[in-house]
Scaffold this motif. Structure first.
Motif, PDB file in Angstrom:
ATOM      1  N   PRO A 262      50.789 -32.958  15.442  1.00 18.44           N
ATOM      2  CA  PRO A 262      49.854 -32.102  16.499  1.00 18.44           C
ATOM      3  C   PRO A 262      50.751 -31.437  16.309  1.00 18.44           C
ATOM      4  CG  PRO A 262      52.024 -32.845  18.075  1.00 18.44           C
ATOM      5  CD  PRO A 262      52.110 -33.471  16.442  1.00 18.44           C
ATOM      6  N   ALA A 263      49.245 -30.049  16.113  1.00 17.68           N
ATOM      7  CA  ALA A 263      49.021 -28.672  16.534  1.00 17.68           C
ATOM      8  C   ALA A 263      50.380 -28.202  16.931  1.00 17.68           C
ATOM      9  CB  ALA A 263      47.445 -27.748  16.763  1.00 17.68           C
ATOM     10  N   PRO A 264      50.494 -27.004  16.721  1.00 21.18           N
ATOM     11  CA  PRO A 264      51.228 -25.991  17.584  1.00 21.18           C
ATOM     12  C   PRO A 264      51.268 -25.498  19.149  1.00 21.18           C
ATOM     13  CG  PRO A 264      50.903 -24.891  15.312  1.00 21.18           C
ATOM     14  CD  PRO A 264      50.595 -26.014  15.350  1.00 21.18           C
ATOM     15  N   ALA A 265      52.147 -25.100  19.923  1.00 24.02           N
ATOM     16  CA  ALA A 265      51.505 -25.203  21.572  1.00 24.02           C
ATOM     17  C   ALA A 265      50.672 -23.959  21.233  1.00 24.02           C
ATOM     18  CB  ALA A 265      52.429 -25.293  22.271  1.00 24.02           C
ATOM     19  N   ASP A 266      50.560 -23.203  22.059  1.00 22.73           N
ATOM     20  CA  ASP A 266      49.770 -21.932  22.295  1.00 22.73           C
ATOM     21  C   ASP A 266      50.844 -21.576  23.291  1.00 22.73           C
ATOM     22  OD1 ASP A 266      48.626 -19.503  23.762  1.00 22.73           O
ATOM     23  OD2 ASP A 266      46.654 -20.135  23.770  1.00 22.73           O
ATOM     24  N   LEU A 267      51.796 -20.748  23.361  1.00 30.08           N
ATOM     25  CA  LEU A 267      53.509 -20.404  23.893  1.00 30.08           C
ATOM     26  C   LEU A 267      52.441 -19.270  25.029  1.00 30.08           C
ATOM     27  CD1 LEU A 267      55.503 -20.087  21.160  1.00 30.08           C
ATOM     28  CD2 LEU A 267      54.657 -21.739  22.621  1.00 30.08           C
ATOM     29  N   THR A 268      51.391 -18.518  24.820  1.00 35.02           N
ATOM     30  CA  THR A 268      50.681 -17.678  25.800  1.00 35.02           C
ATOM     31  C   THR A 268      50.099 -18.166  27.272  1.00 35.02           C
ATOM     32  OG1 THR A 268      48.282 -17.546  24.653  1.00 35.02           O
ATOM     33  CG2 THR A 268      50.347 -15.902  23.924  1.00 35.02           C
ATOM     34  N   LYS A 269      50.265 -19.577  26.776  1.00 32.81           N
ATOM     35  CA  LYS A 269      49.736 -20.634  28.359  1.00 32.81           C
ATOM     36  C   LYS A 269      50.605 -21.335  29.025  1.00 32.81           C
ATOM     37  CE  LYS A 269      45.436 -18.392  27.592  1.00 32.81           C
ATOM     38  NZ  LYS A 269      44.776 -17.146  28.603  1.00 32.81           N
ATOM     39  N   ILE A 270      51.928 -20.632  29.035  1.00 29.25           N
ATOM     40  CA  ILE A 270      52.810 -21.860  29.808  1.00 29.25           C
ATOM     41  C   ILE A 270      52.486 -21.707  30.990  1.00 29.25           C
ATOM     42  CG2 ILE A 270      55.122 -22.820  29.191  1.00 29.25           C
ATOM     43  CD1 ILE A 270      55.662 -21.635  26.787  1.00 29.25           C
ATOM     44  N   ALA A 271      52.852 -20.441  31.326  1.00 22.79           N
ATOM     45  CA  ALA A 271      53.313 -19.660  33.272  1.00 22.79           C
ATOM     46  C   ALA A 271      51.500 -20.788  33.749  1.00 22.79           C
ATOM     47  CB  ALA A 271      53.281 -18.780  32.860  1.00 22.79           C
ATOM     48  N   GLU A 272      50.333 -20.824  32.754  1.00 26.04           N
ATOM     49  CA  GLU A 272      49.100 -21.144  33.439  1.00 26.04           C
ATOM     50  C   GLU A 272      48.713 -22.115  32.860  1.00 26.04           C
ATOM     51  OE1 GLU A 272      45.188 -19.049  32.443  1.00 26.04           O
ATOM     52  OE2 GLU A 272      45.427 -20.991  30.727  1.00 26.04           O
ATOM     53  N   ARG A 273      48.905 -23.302  32.285  1.00 27.52           N
ATOM     54  CA  ARG A 273      49.503 -25.046  32.842  1.00 27.52           C
ATOM     55  C   ARG A 273      50.501 -25.315  33.497  1.00 27.52           C
ATOM     56  NH1 ARG A 273      49.514 -24.183  26.423  1.00 27.52           N
ATOM     57  NH2 ARG A 273      51.633 -24.230  26.824  1.00 27.52           N
ATOM     58  N   ARG A 274      51.220 -24.301  33.780  1.00 22.54           N
ATOM     59  CA  ARG A 274      51.828 -24.556  35.173  1.00 22.54           C
ATOM     60  C   ARG A 274      51.935 -24.376  36.702  1.00 22.54           C
ATOM     61  NH1 ARG A 274      53.883 -25.072  30.509  1.00 22.54           N
ATOM     62  NH2 ARG A 274      55.247 -26.765  30.162  1.00 22.54           N
ATOM     63  N   GLY A 275      50.004 -23.544  36.743  1.00 23.77           N
ATOM     64  CA  GLY A 275      49.698 -22.690  37.885  1.00 23.77           C
ATOM     65  C   GLY A 275      50.464 -21.347  38.240  1.00 23.77           C
ATOM     66  N   GLY A 276      50.501 -20.805  37.187  1.00 17.04           N
ATOM     67  CA  GLY A 276      51.456 -19.589  37.148  1.00 17.04           C
ATOM     68  C   GLY A 276      52.776 -19.572  37.235  1.00 17.04           C
ATOM     69  N   VAL A 277      53.137 -20.308  37.259  1.00 17.46           N
ATOM     70  CA  VAL A 277      54.867 -20.125  37.454  1.00 17.46           C
ATOM     71  C   VAL A 277      55.150 -20.694  36.158  1.00 17.46           C
ATOM     72  CG1 VAL A 277      56.767 -21.904  38.238  1.00 17.46           C
ATOM     73  CG2 VAL A 277      54.521 -21.768  39.585  1.00 17.46           C
ATOM     74  N   TRP A 278      56.267 -19.547  35.768  1.00 15.45           N
ATOM     75  CA  TRP A 278      57.252 -20.029  34.831  1.00 15.45           C
ATOM     76  C   TRP A 278      58.375 -20.307  34.700  1.00 15.45           C
ATOM     77  CZ3 TRP A 278      56.724 -18.461  29.596  1.00 15.45           C
ATOM     78  CH2 TRP A 278      58.223 -18.336  29.243  1.00 15.45           C
ATOM     79  N   PRO A 279      58.838 -21.252  33.788  1.00 18.83           N
ATOM     80  CA  PRO A 279      59.245 -22.375  34.115  1.00 18.83           C
ATOM     81  C   PRO A 279      61.219 -22.149  33.001  1.00 18.83           C
ATOM     82  CG  PRO A 279      57.710 -23.257  32.791  1.00 18.83           C
ATOM     83  CD  PRO A 279      57.698 -21.722  33.170  1.00 18.83           C
ATOM     84  N   GLN A 280      61.359 -21.406  33.391  1.00 18.02           N
ATOM     85  CA  GLN A 280      62.900 -20.693  32.537  1.00 18.02           C
ATOM     86  C   GLN A 280      63.189 -21.722  31.896  1.00 18.02           C
ATOM     87  OE1 GLN A 280      63.057 -17.646  31.435  1.00 18.02           O
ATOM     88  NE2 GLN A 280      64.752 -17.919  30.404  1.00 18.02           N
ATOM     89  N   LEU A 281      63.984 -22.651  33.184  1.00 15.40           N
ATOM     90  CA  LEU A 281      65.084 -23.998  32.271  1.00 15.40           C
ATOM     91  C   LEU A 281      64.342 -24.575  31.273  1.00 15.40           C
ATOM     92  CD1 LEU A 281      67.419 -24.525  35.021  1.00 15.40           C
ATOM     93  CD2 LEU A 281      67.915 -23.205  33.105  1.00 15.40           C
ATOM     94  N   GLU A 282      63.223 -24.914  31.674  1.00 12.91           N
ATOM     95  CA  GLU A 282      62.206 -26.389  30.837  1.00 12.91           C
ATOM     96  C   GLU A 282      61.524 -25.081  29.502  1.00 12.91           C
ATOM     97  OE1 GLU A 282      57.441 -28.326  30.847  1.00 12.91           O
ATOM     98  OE2 GLU A 282      59.046 -27.303  32.423  1.00 12.91           O
ATOM     99  N   VAL A 283      61.877 -23.845  29.573  1.00 11.91           N
ATOM    100  CA  VAL A 283      61.326 -23.477  28.459  1.00 11.91           C
ATOM    101  C   VAL A 283      62.490 -23.654  26.806  1.00 11.91           C
ATOM    102  CG1 VAL A 283      60.711 -21.218  27.030  1.00 11.91           C
ATOM    103  CG2 VAL A 283      59.189 -22.456  28.604  1.00 11.91           C
ATOM    104  N   MET A 284      63.748 -22.907  27.766  1.00 14.05           N
ATOM    105  CA  MET A 284      64.720 -23.018  27.227  1.00 14.05           C
ATOM    106  C   MET A 284      65.139 -25.016  26.809  1.00 14.05           C
ATOM    107  SD  MET A 284      66.735 -20.371  29.114  1.00 14.05           S
ATOM    108  CE  MET A 284      68.702 -20.999  29.457  1.00 14.05           C
ATOM    109  N   GLY A 285      64.713 -25.861  27.279  1.00 18.01           N
ATOM    110  CA  GLY A 285      65.110 -27.322  26.421  1.00 18.01           C
ATOM    111  C   GLY A 285      63.655 -27.159  25.916  1.00 18.01           C
ATOM    112  N   ILE A 286      62.779 -26.633  26.036  1.00 12.97           N
ATOM    113  CA  ILE A 286      62.775 -27.586  25.138  1.00 12.97           C
ATOM    114  C   ILE A 286      62.789 -26.385  23.259  1.00 12.97           C
ATOM    115  CG2 ILE A 286      59.870 -26.590  24.112  1.00 12.97           C
ATOM    116  CD1 ILE A 286      58.463 -27.720  26.760  1.00 12.97           C
ATOM    117  N   VAL A 287      63.187 -25.143  23.605  1.00 11.25           N
ATOM    118  CA  VAL A 287      63.222 -24.060  22.238  1.00 11.25           C
ATOM    119  C   VAL A 287      64.363 -24.710  21.618  1.00 11.25           C
ATOM    120  CG1 VAL A 287      63.984 -21.759  21.561  1.00 11.25           C
ATOM    121  CG2 VAL A 287      62.244 -22.188  23.391  1.00 11.25           C
ATOM    122  N   ASP A 288      66.553 -25.008  22.730  1.00 11.54           N
ATOM    123  CA  ASP A 288      66.837 -25.619  22.250  1.00 11.54           C
ATOM    124  C   ASP A 288      66.663 -26.676  21.024  1.00 11.54           C
ATOM    125  OD1 ASP A 288      67.690 -26.987  24.362  1.00 11.54           O
ATOM    126  OD2 ASP A 288      69.185 -26.083  24.896  1.00 11.54           O
ATOM    127  N   GLY A 289      66.480 -27.410  21.490  1.00 12.41           N
ATOM    128  CA  GLY A 289      66.068 -29.005  21.161  1.00 12.41           C
ATOM    129  C   GLY A 289      66.325 -30.326  21.280  1.00 12.41           C
TER     130      GLY A 289
END
Length: 137
Positions: free
Chosen positions: A51-78
């Protein structure tokens, strides 16, 4: 003398391993090729990926305006990719090595995590458009 010390301290703080500035450098080095300079998923290799790379500018928007710190770290760390394969996103050991920093996980407890991982997550938060309305661990 203070005119020399204060700017030096500000520079060190801006480049601290857990700062958004250090995260920006990691992003430029490792992520831009797929996610693009603005994080919108339009990097030079994006057209070749499925799949195409995600639009990383819309992470919070896709979650109703919430920034999910640990979820993002879990994706980035692999971590999740090791057990749930399905994307071409590489795992970078540099994100999970180096000095540890302490941060509030949201439940009043502090957790230690690699500074580069925390720095890149903090940088990704600065890319959010629109800005997050609240944060969760």
């Amino acid at each position: 003398m203070y005119r020399l010390i204060v700017p030096a301290l500000l520079t060190l703080t801006a480049c601290a391993p857990e700062s958004p500035a250090s995260g920006r450098m990691l992003f430029a080095d490792k992520c831009v090729v797929c996610h693009g300079t603005t994080g919108r998923g339009d990097g030079p290799l994006a057209a070749q990926l499925d799949p195409a790379p995600a639009d990383l500018t819309k992470i919070a928007e896709r979650r109703g305006g919430v920034w999910p710190q640990l979820e993002v770290m879990g994706i980035v760390d692999g971590y999740s990719k090791r057990y749930l394969p399905g994307s071409d996103m590489p795992i970078y050991d540099e994100f999970v090595s180096g000095p540890l920093v302490s941060f509030d996980t949201g439940n009043g407890l502090r957790s230690r995590t690699p500074a580069p991982l925390f720095g890149i997550a903090r940088y990704l938060e600065t890319l959010q458009d629109p800005a997050p309305t609240r944060r969760v661990p």
